[in-house]
Write a protein that holds these residues in place. Structure first.
Motif, short mmCIF file in Angstrom:
data_model
loop_
_atom_site.label_atom_id
_atom_site.label_comp_id
_atom_site.label_asym_id
_atom_site.label_seq_id
_atom_site.Cartn_x
_atom_site.Cartn_y
_atom_site.Cartn_z
N GLY A 56 26.25 3.75 -2.38
CA GLY A 56 25.92 3.95 -0.99
C GLY A 56 24.65 2.78 -0.60
O GLY A 56 24.49 2.00 -1.16
N ASP A 57 24.21 3.28 0.78
CA ASP A 57 23.19 1.95 1.19
C ASP A 57 22.08 2.79 1.09
O ASP A 57 21.73 3.99 1.13
CB ASP A 57 23.73 1.77 2.79
N TYR A 58 20.96 1.96 0.63
CA TYR A 58 19.66 2.36 0.11
C TYR A 58 18.71 1.48 0.69
O TYR A 58 18.80 0.11 0.88
CB TYR A 58 19.12 2.48 -1.24
N TRP A 59 17.56 2.02 1.53
CA TRP A 59 16.58 1.34 2.14
C TRP A 59 15.13 1.44 1.81
O TRP A 59 15.02 2.74 1.24
CB TRP A 59 16.75 1.26 3.80
N VAL A 60 14.32 0.65 1.85
CA VAL A 60 12.83 0.96 1.55
C VAL A 60 12.13 0.50 2.77
O VAL A 60 12.36 -0.87 3.10
CB VAL A 60 12.44 0.37 0.19
N GLU A 61 11.07 0.96 2.88
CA GLU A 61 10.14 0.76 4.08
C GLU A 61 8.83 0.66 3.48
O GLU A 61 8.29 1.61 2.75
CB GLU A 61 10.16 1.47 5.28
N VAL A 62 8.27 -0.62 3.29
CA VAL A 62 6.80 -1.14 2.97
C VAL A 62 5.68 -0.90 3.65
O VAL A 62 6.17 -1.60 4.85
CB VAL A 62 6.93 -2.31 1.93
N THR A 63 4.60 -0.69 3.43
CA THR A 63 3.45 -0.93 4.26
C THR A 63 2.39 -1.74 3.68
O THR A 63 2.30 -1.32 2.26
CB THR A 63 2.74 0.45 4.64
N GLU A 117 0.90 -1.33 0.28
CA GLU A 117 -0.05 -0.02 0.11
C GLU A 117 1.00 1.12 0.08
O GLU A 117 0.54 2.27 -0.47
CB GLU A 117 -0.84 0.04 1.41
N GLY A 118 2.04 1.14 0.39
CA GLY A 118 2.82 2.10 0.73
C GLY A 118 4.34 1.89 0.59
O GLY A 118 4.78 0.94 1.23
N PHE A 119 5.15 2.85 0.13
CA PHE A 119 6.58 2.91 -0.06
C PHE A 119 7.15 4.12 0.67
O PHE A 119 6.75 5.13 0.40
CB PHE A 119 7.17 2.80 -1.47
N LEU A 120 8.48 3.91 1.13
CA LEU A 120 9.40 5.01 1.52
C LEU A 120 10.79 4.65 1.69
O LEU A 120 11.07 3.57 2.29
CB LEU A 120 8.98 5.53 3.12
N TRP A 121 11.39 5.42 0.54
CA TRP A 121 12.86 5.07 0.41
C TRP A 121 13.64 5.93 1.27
O TRP A 121 13.42 6.97 1.44
CB TRP A 121 13.05 5.33 -0.96
N SER A 122 14.94 5.61 1.49
CA SER A 122 15.84 6.48 2.13
C SER A 122 16.08 7.56 1.35
O SER A 122 16.54 8.48 1.88
CB SER A 122 16.91 5.62 2.42
N THR A 123 15.75 7.77 0.20
CA THR A 123 15.83 8.79 -0.82
C THR A 123 14.68 9.79 -0.51
O THR A 123 14.66 11.11 -1.23
CB THR A 123 15.97 8.56 -2.35
N GLY A 124 13.44 9.36 0.16
CA GLY A 124 12.27 10.30 0.33
C GLY A 124 11.25 9.88 -0.56
O GLY A 124 10.09 10.51 -0.67
N SER A 125 11.89 9.20 -1.58
CA SER A 125 10.75 8.76 -2.91
C SER A 125 9.84 7.87 -2.02
O SER A 125 9.91 7.05 -1.10
CB SER A 125 11.42 7.92 -3.91
N THR A 126 8.48 7.90 -2.72
CA THR A 126 7.45 7.05 -2.28
C THR A 126 6.98 6.17 -3.14
O THR A 126 5.75 5.67 -3.37
CB THR A 126 6.47 7.92 -1.64
N ASN A 127 7.76 6.13 -4.50
CA ASN A 127 7.30 5.31 -5.66
C ASN A 127 7.90 3.85 -5.09
O ASN A 127 8.45 3.51 -4.41
CB ASN A 127 8.28 5.73 -6.82
N SER A 128 7.39 2.92 -6.03
CA SER A 128 7.54 1.49 -5.73
C SER A 128 8.84 1.18 -6.14
O SER A 128 9.50 0.05 -5.76
CB SER A 128 6.71 0.62 -6.45
N SER A 129 9.71 2.06 -7.02
CA SER A 129 11.22 1.56 -7.44
C SER A 129 11.73 2.96 -7.76
O SER A 129 11.19 4.09 -7.69
CB SER A 129 11.08 0.85 -8.86
N ILE A 130 13.13 3.11 -7.64
CA ILE A 130 13.73 4.28 -7.67
C ILE A 130 14.97 3.86 -8.69
O ILE A 130 15.23 2.71 -8.67
CB ILE A 130 14.38 4.88 -6.25
N ASP A 131 15.62 4.90 -9.37
CA ASP A 131 16.79 4.56 -10.16
C ASP A 131 17.85 5.46 -9.41
O ASP A 131 17.87 6.59 -8.81
CB ASP A 131 16.68 5.21 -11.37
#
Length: 177
Positions: free
Chosen positions: A63-70, A44-58
């Motif tokens: 570096g280290d990248y994380w995603v938190e999903v809801t 239902e939701g996405f939050l990336w370490s970059t601040g993006s709320t999309n399902s994917s990022i380029d």
């Protein structure tokens, strides 16, 4: 209670599994390219370490990248991936070789490049192509001059690795007479 009355209530608790998100194994990518990180689509939701709320990022920066999903139950989970960048070869140059050639002698000329950090091989180039042929994939190359050619020729070199070629060096001008 104080009147001797009692009451009871029952609640049924159901435990739902939390969302499973997997960004995959840590990755390496080449300088000048990007990596797409995809968290999936069943959330239902996405939050990336970059601040993006999309399902994917380029991503084009290591570096280290994380995603938190809801998920639909408002449960969350997080995954992290580390991206390392493999650099292109550093600019090199022609370090030695004759700057003038007597083409009447018909002898080849040897040239050497300065070391290029991150290079595993080298590409040599001669312009104009009518001046002769250049051969070599290491730090040294040899020019076989075209009989009768007289003019200035430019020799350049660049480092190459698994990520591709670096930039060509500045022209090394050779007067051919």
């Amino acid at each position: 209670d104080a009147n001797g009355c009692s009451n009871r209530d029952t609640i049924l608790l159901t435990q739902v599994p939390g969302p499973l998100v997997d960004l995959g194994a840590d990755q390496q990518f080449c300088e000048g390219t990007s990596v797409t990180l995809d968290a999936g689509f069943n959330f239902e939701g996405f939050l990336w370490s970059t601040g993006s709320t999309n399902s994917s990022i380029d991503v084009s920066v290591p570096g280290d990248y994380w995603v938190e999903v809801t998920d639909a139950n408002q449960c969350t989970n997080r995954d992290t991936v580390t991206l390392d960048m493999n650099p292109l070869p550093v600019l090199t140059g022609v370090a030695s070789g004759p700057t003038s050639v007597d083409n009447f002698l018909g002898q080849p000329s040897d040239y050497t490049a300065s070391p290029s950090t991150f290079a595993t091989s080298y590409e040599w180039q001669i312009e104009p192509s009518s001046a002769g042929t250049i051969s070599g994939t290491g730090q040294s190359a040899q020019v076989t001059w075209t009989p009768g050619f007289t003019d200035n020729a430019n020799i350049t070199v660049r480092g190459v690795n698994d990520c591709g070629p670096g930039d060509y060096s500045a022209n090394y001008v050779v007067a051919v007479y």
